[in-house]
Design an enzyme around this catalytic site. Structure first.
Site, PDB file in Angstrom:
ATOM      1  N   GLU A   1      10.993  11.562   7.130  1.00 56.03           N
ATOM      2  CA  GLU A   1      12.306  10.884   7.253  1.00 56.03           C
ATOM      3  C   GLU A   1      13.135  11.129   6.001  1.00 56.03           C
ATOM      4  OE1 GLU A   1      12.125   6.713   8.461  1.00 56.03           O
ATOM      5  OE2 GLU A   1      10.149   7.057   9.307  1.00 56.03           O
TER       6      GLU A   1
ATOM      7  N   HIS B   1      14.296   7.149  13.349  1.00 59.84           N
ATOM      8  CA  HIS B   1      13.168   6.533  14.059  1.00 59.84           C
ATOM      9  C   HIS B   1      11.876   7.249  13.639  1.00 59.84           C
ATOM     10  CE1 HIS B   1      11.232   4.253  17.254  1.00 59.84           C
ATOM     11  NE2 HIS B   1      10.553   5.351  17.539  1.00 59.84           N
TER      12      HIS B   1
ATOM     13  N   ASP C   1      16.863   3.173  20.745  1.00 58.39           N
ATOM     14  CA  ASP C   1      16.271   4.517  20.661  1.00 58.39           C
ATOM     15  C   ASP C   1      16.569   5.424  21.849  1.00 58.39           C
ATOM     16  OD1 ASP C   1      15.074   3.536  18.311  1.00 58.39           O
ATOM     17  OD2 ASP C   1      13.341   2.806  19.437  1.00 58.39           O
TER      18      ASP C   1
ATOM     19  N   GLY D   1      14.185  -0.199   2.373  1.00 58.01           N
ATOM     20  CA  GLY D   1      15.346   0.601   1.991  1.00 58.01           C
ATOM     21  C   GLY D   1      15.015   1.939   1.352  1.00 58.01           C
ATOM     22  N   SER D   2      13.822   2.477   1.637  1.00 59.28           N
ATOM     23  CA  SER D   2      13.499   3.764   0.998  1.00 59.28           C
ATOM     24  C   SER D   2      14.374   4.892   1.553  1.00 59.28           C
ATOM     25  CB  SER D   2      12.009   4.107   1.148  1.00 59.28           C
ATOM     26  OG  SER D   2      11.682   4.397   2.484  1.00 59.28           O
ATOM     27  N   ASN D   3      14.751   4.814   2.814  1.00 57.63           N
ATOM     28  CA  ASN D   3      15.658   5.844   3.352  1.00 57.63           C
ATOM     29  C   ASN D   3      17.050   5.724   2.718  1.00 57.63           C
ATOM     30  OD1 ASN D   3      14.477   7.660   5.510  1.00 57.63           O
ATOM     31  ND2 ASN D   3      13.692   5.666   6.165  1.00 57.63           N
TER      32      ASN D   3
ATOM     33  N   ASN E   1      20.690   6.754  13.719  1.00 56.35           N
ATOM     34  CA  ASN E   1      19.524   5.938  13.398  1.00 56.35           C
ATOM     35  C   ASN E   1      18.354   6.871  13.098  1.00 56.35           C
ATOM     36  OD1 ASN E   1      17.841   3.480  13.358  1.00 56.35           O
ATOM     37  ND2 ASN E   1      16.929   4.321  15.228  1.00 56.35           N
TER      38      ASN E   1
HETATM   39  C1  GAR Z   1      11.374   3.690   8.625  1.00 54.19           C
HETATM   40  O1  GAR Z   1      10.125   4.280   8.900  1.00 54.19           O
HETATM   41  C2  GAR Z   1      12.255   3.739   9.847  1.00 54.19           C
HETATM   42  O2  GAR Z   1      12.106   4.905  10.601  1.00 54.19           O
HETATM   43  C3  GAR Z   1      11.724   2.562  10.600  1.00 54.19           C
HETATM   44  O3  GAR Z   1      11.540   1.552   9.622  1.00 54.19           O
HETATM   45  C4  GAR Z   1      11.207   2.183   8.397  1.00 54.19           C
HETATM   46  C5  GAR Z   1      12.150   1.680   7.342  1.00 54.19           C
HETATM   47  O4  GAR Z   1      11.780   2.146   6.087  1.00 54.19           O
HETATM   48  N1  GAR Z   1      12.638   2.156  11.626  1.00 54.19           N
HETATM   49  C6  GAR Z   1      12.231   1.736  12.817  1.00 54.19           C
HETATM   50  O5  GAR Z   1      11.067   1.624  13.118  1.00 54.19           O
HETATM   51  C7  GAR Z   1      13.356   1.367  13.794  1.00 54.19           C
HETATM   52  N2  GAR Z   1      12.916   1.566  15.137  1.00 54.19           N
HETATM   53  P1  GAR Z   1      12.728   1.984   4.838  1.00 54.19           P
HETATM   54  O6  GAR Z   1      13.273   0.572   4.886  1.00 54.19           O
HETATM   55  O7  GAR Z   1      11.814   2.182   3.667  1.00 54.19           O
HETATM   56  O8  GAR Z   1      13.813   3.011   4.940  1.00 54.19           O
END
Ligand code: GAR
Length: 201
Positions: free
Chosen positions: A184, A114, A155, A17-19, A112
């Site tokens: 991101e 990616h 995607d 969940g950092s995003n 989304n």
């Molecule tokens: C992120 O790097 C996101 O782009 C990736 O998972 C990570 C989640 O990080 N998503 C994918 O690979 C989907 N195809 P987060 O939970 O720390 O936000």
């Protein structure tokens, strides 16, 4: 101060969940025109869900465990987003496909993030470190973050923004992954703000 209506954002997460955290932090900065209105996770133990609860964001665990029937799960996700009057859905590290009910309700309003420069290194099985491993194996000199609209496949929806990072000699999956994740974290809140002010990139 005039009263400004903010774009209500629903974020779906599976793990860290950092995003989500970055989008939420950006929403608290003066001038932000969006707020995180709901968080949904398919993983009851995810850090993303815990973060939402700590920050008093309406949060729900909805998964095959709470709703074994995929159609009922799809409906529960759709209904939760509607209950919270969500305008824009962000899947940020959400490792599931959204169902047709949710996609139908939020046409052109689901984005989304990616961790590569689509259309390179996308599709089924391309998530997390698998993506960075593929980038390194291909010998790419650049990678980065992509924000795209969500359709029924993995995607393949229209790309709306990208931020490049270099792939450097000696990069490991972890090092490259951190560099892309930082991209991101810069790109996603910026895109959400642009959508909120009606200037989709
Ligand atoms: C992120 O790097 C996101 O782009 C990736 O998972 C990570 C989640 O990080 N998503 C994918 O690979 C989907 N195809 P987060 O939970 O720390 O936000």
């Amino acid at each position: 101060m005039p009263f400004v209506l903010k774009l209500r954002v629903g974020v779906l997460v599976s793990h860290n969940g950092s995003n989500l955290r970055e989008v939420h932090r950006a929403s608290l900065v003066p001038g932000a025109r969006f707020e995180v209105a709901a968080v949904i996770s398919n993983n009851s133990g995810s850090r993303g869900l815990a973060y939402a609860r700590e920050n008093r964001i309406p949060a729900r665990h909805l998964s095959g465990r709470t709703h074994p029937d995929p159609d009922e799960l799809d409906e529960a996700i759709r209904a939760t987003l509607m209950q919270e009057s969500v305008d824009l859905v962000v899947t940020a590290g959400y490792m599931r496909k959204l169902g047709p009910r949710t996609r139908g309700q939020f046409v052109s309003r689901i984005i989304n993030v990616h961790p590569a420069l689509l259309p390179r290194h996308g599709g089924s099985g391309m998530f997390g470190e698998h993506v960075h491993r593929a980038v390194l194996a291909a010998g790419d000199r650049v990678s980065g973050a992509t924000i795209h609209l969500v359709d029924g496949e993995y995607d393949t929806g229209e790309v709306i923004a990208q931020l490049e990072v270099p792939v450097l000699p000696g990069d490991t999956v972890e090092v490259l992954g951190r560099r892309v994740l930082e991209a991101e974290h810069r790109l996603l809140p910026m895109v959400v703000q642009q959508i909120a002010i009606g200037q989709r990139p």
